[in-house]
Design an enzyme around this catalytic site. Structure first.
Site, PDB file in Angstrom:
ATOM      1  N   GLY A  18      35.394  42.577  29.731  1.00  0.00           N
ATOM      2  CA  GLY A  18      35.175  41.448  28.837  1.00  0.00           C
ATOM      3  C   GLY A  18      35.640  41.802  27.455  1.00  0.00           C
ATOM      4  N   ALA A  21      33.075  45.104  26.933  1.00  0.00           N
ATOM      5  CA  ALA A  21      32.409  45.904  27.966  1.00  0.00           C
ATOM      6  C   ALA A  21      33.275  46.006  29.216  1.00  0.00           C
ATOM      7  CB  ALA A  21      31.094  45.234  28.338  1.00  0.00           C
ATOM      8  N   VAL A  23      32.720  46.339  33.461  1.00  0.00           N
ATOM      9  CA  VAL A  23      31.660  46.139  34.448  1.00  0.00           C
ATOM     10  C   VAL A  23      32.099  46.769  35.777  1.00  0.00           C
ATOM     11  CG1 VAL A  23      30.217  44.430  35.612  1.00  0.00           C
ATOM     12  CG2 VAL A  23      30.994  43.998  33.282  1.00  0.00           C
ATOM     13  N   ASP A 132      28.529  31.328  24.023  1.00  0.00           N
ATOM     14  CA  ASP A 132      29.815  31.825  24.524  1.00  0.00           C
ATOM     15  C   ASP A 132      30.012  31.383  25.975  1.00  0.00           C
ATOM     16  OD1 ASP A 132      32.242  33.160  24.461  1.00  0.00           O
ATOM     17  OD2 ASP A 132      31.376  35.141  24.842  1.00  0.00           O
TER      18      ASP A 132
HETATM   19  P1  ADP Z   1      31.733  40.968  27.917  1.00  0.00           P
HETATM   20  O1  ADP Z   1      30.438  40.849  27.200  1.00  0.00           O
HETATM   21  O2  ADP Z   1      32.508  42.166  27.492  1.00  0.00           O
HETATM   22  O3  ADP Z   1      32.542  39.711  27.904  1.00  0.00           O
HETATM   23  P2  ADP Z   1      30.778  40.293  30.561  1.00  0.00           P
HETATM   24  O4  ADP Z   1      29.315  40.473  30.713  1.00  0.00           O
HETATM   25  O5  ADP Z   1      31.255  38.909  30.329  1.00  0.00           O
HETATM   26  O6  ADP Z   1      31.334  41.279  29.437  1.00  0.00           O
HETATM   27  O7  ADP Z   1      31.502  40.871  31.858  1.00  0.00           O
HETATM   28  C1  ADP Z   1      32.938  40.942  31.946  1.00  0.00           C
HETATM   29  C2  ADP Z   1      33.415  40.472  33.337  1.00  0.00           C
HETATM   30  O8  ADP Z   1      32.853  41.319  34.353  1.00  0.00           O
HETATM   31  C3  ADP Z   1      32.976  39.066  33.699  1.00  0.00           C
HETATM   32  O9  ADP Z   1      33.897  38.103  33.220  1.00  0.00           O
HETATM   33  C4  ADP Z   1      32.953  39.135  35.239  1.00  0.00           C
HETATM   34  O10 ADP Z   1      34.235  38.929  35.767  1.00  0.00           O
HETATM   35  C5  ADP Z   1      32.512  40.560  35.513  1.00  0.00           C
HETATM   36  N1  ADP Z   1      31.044  40.631  35.702  1.00  0.00           N
HETATM   37  C6  ADP Z   1      30.106  40.685  34.726  1.00  0.00           C
HETATM   38  N2  ADP Z   1      28.865  40.741  35.227  1.00  0.00           N
HETATM   39  C7  ADP Z   1      28.993  40.720  36.577  1.00  0.00           C
HETATM   40  C8  ADP Z   1      28.048  40.736  37.680  1.00  0.00           C
HETATM   41  N3  ADP Z   1      26.735  40.797  37.471  1.00  0.00           N
HETATM   42  N4  ADP Z   1      28.551  40.677  38.927  1.00  0.00           N
HETATM   43  C9  ADP Z   1      29.879  40.586  39.150  1.00  0.00           C
HETATM   44  N5  ADP Z   1      30.809  40.565  38.156  1.00  0.00           N
HETATM   45  C10 ADP Z   1      30.388  40.635  36.880  1.00  0.00           C
HETATM   46 MG    MG Z   2      32.221  37.914  28.804  1.00  0.00          MG
END
Ligand code: ADP
Ligand code: MG
Length: 481
Positions: A18, A21, A23, A132
């Site tokens: 993202g 972060a 993931v 967001d």
């Molecule tokens: P950021 O805060 O950096 O934007 P996110 O929390 O949006 O990070 O996570 C980035 C990406 O990781 C998401 O767009 C999604 O594709 C994937 N992702 C995040 N959380 C999960 C989850 N619990 N299960 C599966 N994929 C996830």
């Molecule tokens: Mg995000």
């Protein structure tokens, strides 16, 4: 119990990146080897405000517990990194889902929006706005049924009275115009983002999709009204919701309450636990009215119950439960159809005898009449009193046509006509002076409103009766069957 550490998990492949972060999918060691998602942020490279955002996210996720919000299981620090352990969403995010399908049929879009709206309603009850919302932050789980879950609360805020203190947050493509134009905004920015997400679901791209940030900023600043792409068809309710969300001026934008109550979402009948209970209570009342011989009331109650049962049926993942529910629903549909016929028979009986049968005349005036209200005595009186008022006369004619379609089981057209007729009659009654005509008109409006509601119930049953092969959109099947 010792605190969790990174050593408690086996880190597997990266599943997303993202704005700050990464993931990973991970498995908890020992025990039931639960699969989770771990969001990792390198705190050494983060500014103070970014760390604040992350702490907000952690604190929020700790208290927010909802089926449509990604749940947090743990969090910990390890060698300068912050780790958030979340439920793993095996369907990826909505952005990739839309890309795979190019664009989503209205039924699928409605389903996702319903789930998003339920999450937002819950967030509002906790005084939280997300700030967001975008397809990348909406995650999907496939089992037991495809479910949307709001994630990434990094920019979320507790609502306060001085909301304009918010700094610029979010992704430009989904950012409400007032953020860029006035730097002063409130929770209603989430509704704009919902509008952009809805647009992207329906047409495969955001309304202001641009090749550069400058081009995007220019388009937003120009306040050009948003248009449905040429050659794309959407239903009037869908278009109405979309356009009401995508209003540049937040004061003209749909309010949260109106959003939650919008016809396109039909949130009141969404397949959620509390609605299961409502459906059961309605069926019990329908059966009671039926055994008491109150056929008109029983008909309306069965139809109302079906409005709750059909979404439950389409949402049921368990094969056996679905089979059982389908059988029950079919029974209710058959009974409702039978009662409709009985209502029609009783109204034609009323018509042929009403000249000299006092008992039936009395029944007419107390409202115990059949489906074809247009044959009833008070209605005939209303027709005579409305002869000289052209608008009213044509609205009444429209209602009669609606009833006719209802009798013929053409529910789409019946609903269209009844709605059009009510759309004309409601403003007319507001101008109508007190008197007999107003009284009759009011009575008739109530009757047709109830009929329109029942028609919606019967219309919903089409989703059960239509075989999967007849579905216009093959993508629907992943959700509806
Ligand atoms: P950021 O805060 O950096 O934007 P996110 O929390 O949006 O990070 O996570 C980035 C990406 O990781 C998401 O767009 C999604 O594709 C994937 N992702 C995040 N959380 C999960 C989850 N619990 N299960 C599966 N994929 C996830
Ligand atoms: Mg995000």
């Amino acid at each position: 119990m010792s605190l969790p550490t990174l050593n408690d998990y086996v880190i597997l492949e990266k599943i997303g990146t993202g704005s700050y972060a990464t993931v990973h999918r991970a498995v908890k060691k020992g025990g039931n080897r639960e699969v989770v998602a771990i969001k990792c942020v390198d705190s050494t490279t983060l500014s103070k405000s970014a760390i604040d955002n992350l702490l907000t996210e952690i604190n929020l996720l700790k208290i927010l517990k909802h089926e449509n919000i990604v749940s947090m299981k743990d969090f910990f620090w390890h060698e300068g990194r912050i780790y958030i352990v979340m439920e793993y969403c095996d369907g990826g995010d909505l952005s990739s889902f839309i890309k795979r399908k190019s664009q989503l049929p209205e039924t699928v879009c409605r389903k996702f929006l319903q789930q998003l709206a339920l999450a937002l309603r819950y967030l509002r009850s906790h005084n939280v706005c997300h700030m967001d919302l975008k397809p990348q932050n909406l995650l999907l789980t496939r089992k037991p049924v495809l479910t949307l879950k709001v994630g990434d609360f990094g920019f979320a805020q507790y609502l306060s009275t001085s909301e304009s203190k918010f700094a610029i947050r979010g992704s430009p493509l989904y950012m409400a115009p007032e953020i860029l134009l006035r730097h002063e905004y409130d929770a209603r920015v989430d509704l704009w983002s919902v509008g952009v997400i809805m647009y992207e679901c329906l047409f495969g791209k955001a309304p202001y999709s641009s090749s550069s940030l400058e081009e995007l900023a220019e388009k937003i600043k120009s306040c050009k009204p948003i248009e449905i792409p040429k050659g794309c068809y959407v239903s009037p309710e869908c278009k109405n919701l979309l356009m009401s969300l995508l209003k540049h001026d937040p004061n003209e934008r749909l309010s949260f309450d109106d959003f939650f109550a919008h016809e396109f979402l039909d949130l009141a009948y969404a397949p959620i636990e509390e609605n299961n209970e409502k459906a059961i209570t309605l069926i019990q009342s329908a059966v009671k009215a039926d055994t008491e011989g109150n056929i008109q009331e029983a008909f309306h109650l069965y139809c109302e119950a079906l409005r709750y049962f059909i979404p439950q049926l389409t949402n049921e993942a368990d094969h056996n439960k679905k089979k059982h529910l389908r059988m029950r629903v079919n029974e209710y549909i058959n009974r409702a159809e039978k009662l409709k016929l009985m209502c029609m028979e009783s109204s034609s009986l009323t018509e042929s005898n009403s000249q000299n049968n006092d008992k039936l005349r009395q029944l007419c005036s107390t409202g115990r009449r059949g489906i074809l209200q247009s044959t009833s005595l008070p209605y005939q009186e209303l027709r005579i009193l409305s002869k000289s008022t052209t608008d009213m006369a044509s609205a009444l004619e429209m209602g009669e046509v609606g009833e006719q379609y209802l009798a013929e089981r053409n529910y789409d057209l019946a609903l269209e006509k009844l709605k059009a007729c009510l759309g004309m009659l409601v403003p007319l009654i507001n101008k109508e002076p007190p008197g007999r005509r107003r009284e009759l008109l009011n009575q008739q409006i109530q009757i047709w409103m109830k009929q329109a509601e029942s028609t919606k119930g019967l219309l919903a049953t089409k989703a059960v009766n239509d075989s999967p092969r007849e579905s216009k959109h093959p993508q629907d099947q992943c959700l509806l069957q």
